[in-house]
Design an enzyme around this catalytic site. Structure first.
Site, PDB file in Angstrom:
ATOM      1  N   HIS A  24      31.302  14.938 -36.452  1.00 46.60           N
ATOM      2  CA  HIS A  24      30.881  16.305 -36.139  1.00 46.60           C
ATOM      3  C   HIS A  24      31.706  16.835 -34.981  1.00 46.60           C
ATOM      4  CE1 HIS A  24      28.569  19.896 -35.639  1.00 46.60           C
ATOM      5  NE2 HIS A  24      28.226  19.562 -34.408  1.00 46.60           N
ATOM      6  N   SER A  25      32.259  18.047 -35.146  1.00 47.00           N
ATOM      7  CA  SER A  25      33.038  18.729 -34.115  1.00 47.00           C
ATOM      8  C   SER A  25      34.199  17.818 -33.697  1.00 47.00           C
ATOM      9  CB  SER A  25      32.114  19.097 -32.946  1.00 47.00           C
ATOM     10  OG  SER A  25      32.695  20.062 -32.120  1.00 47.00           O
ATOM     11  N   MET A  26      34.287  17.439 -32.413  1.00 44.85           N
ATOM     12  CA  MET A  26      35.345  16.521 -32.000  1.00 44.85           C
ATOM     13  C   MET A  26      35.381  15.284 -32.882  1.00 44.85           C
ATOM     14  SD  MET A  26      35.614  14.357 -28.418  1.00 44.85           S
ATOM     15  CE  MET A  26      34.318  13.206 -28.906  1.00 44.85           C
ATOM     16  N   SER A  55      34.984  14.992 -35.928  1.00 45.42           N
ATOM     17  CA  SER A  55      35.656  15.190 -37.214  1.00 45.42           C
ATOM     18  C   SER A  55      37.101  14.707 -37.183  1.00 45.42           C
ATOM     19  CB  SER A  55      35.614  16.671 -37.616  1.00 45.42           C
ATOM     20  OG  SER A  55      34.299  17.078 -37.909  1.00 45.42           O
ATOM     21  N   SER A 106      32.433  17.965 -40.072  1.00 47.71           N
ATOM     22  CA  SER A 106      31.389  18.942 -39.786  1.00 47.71           C
ATOM     23  C   SER A 106      31.721  19.747 -38.538  1.00 47.71           C
ATOM     24  CB  SER A 106      30.060  18.206 -39.585  1.00 47.71           C
ATOM     25  OG  SER A 106      29.068  19.041 -39.054  1.00 47.71           O
TER      26      SER A 106
END
Length: 263
Positions: free
Chosen positions: A89-91, A93, A117
């Site tokens: 998720h975010s970083m 990813s 994500s």
């Protein structure tokens, strides 16, 4: 066998798939704690814990994606005794993405698929100036706006001083990232995003289709950047469905080019 990087359940779960999860900037295994029971018996959730947080709070945080990936790829093969997937998720990813590429490139294992994500595709430019260069007050204000850091940390000076170096290092890691050398992934990629995410729009998530020579899908959920907090049942249903699809995909004859990408 337990190690500092990979948090496995204390007891054998028997789940047919192991999913290694990489959190957002400042996040760790606690973010995925509610997922573990919710996704059993289908999926064994194994958070990846970076230096500088939780049980590794006293370790120096890393600021470059390649350094994290190198270390993760040293320990992860010990946990690849069953089919596996990667979620970020975010970083997280880009960490999941580059870990998947590195594992495959080194012949250590190819995931059933990759879940990304809340982050634009690797080749797309940032939409705002980097935050990790801001003065402390401005940096804390921007981090609070994103909503992923507990308010008790941001409001308590002692906790903030303890946690701020890791948080700033994570933002530096994410904001200085550029795609590492290597081939596209030979496995499906699924992208997820919140409809009201201020950090990543659906069209930016759609760019992840360029990172795989196989299938791609995109789902938009209700919510903001942290649409996936807690136990999001719609997301869990999507994860289970995609893992079944990934398994069938892995068992079928594989395409040889970009024709394997789906809209």
């Amino acid at each position: 066998m337990p190690d500092a990087w990979v948090q496995r359940p204390a007891e054998e779960t028997g789940a047919p798939v192991r999913m290694f999860c990489f959190a957002h900037a400042g996040g760790g295994r606690g973010f995925f704690a509610p997922w573990r029971a919710a996704l059993l018996p289908d999926v064994e959730v194994c958070p990846v814990v970076l230096p500088g947080r939780e049980t590794r709070l006293r370790e120096r945080p890393l600021t470059r994606v390649e350094d994290v990936v190198d270390r993760v790829c040293e320990v992860l093969p010990d946990h690849l005794d069953r089919p596996f997937a990667l979620f970020g998720h975010s970083m997280g990813s880009v960490l999941a993405h580059e870990t998947a590429r590195a594992l495959h490139g080194a012949g250590l294992g190819t995931p059933l698929g990759l879940f990304v994500s809340g982050r634009r595709a690797p080749h797309l430019p940032a939409r705002r100036p980097p935050l990790h260069l801001l003065a402390e007050d401005a940096f804390v204000t921007e981090v609070a706006r994103l909503g992923g850091t507990p308010h008790n940390i941001l409001r308590e000076p002692g906790l903030l001083r303890l946690f701020l170096p890791t948080l700033r290092a994570d933002f530096e890691l994410n904001e200085t990232y550029r795609p590492l050398p290597g081939a596209d992934l030979p496995c499906p990629v699924s992208a997820f995003v919140g409809a009201d995410d201020p950090e990543a729009a659906p069209e930016e998530l759609a760019g992840w289709r360029e990172t795989t020579t196989h299938g791609f899908s995109l789902r938009v959920f209700h919510g903001d950047h942290f649409y996936l907090k807690g136990t999001p049942e719609e997301l869990f249903a999507a994860l289970r469905a995609d893992l079944r699809r990934f398994g069938a995909h892995a068992a079928a004859p594989q395409p040889t080019g970009r024709e394997g990408i789906t809209p």
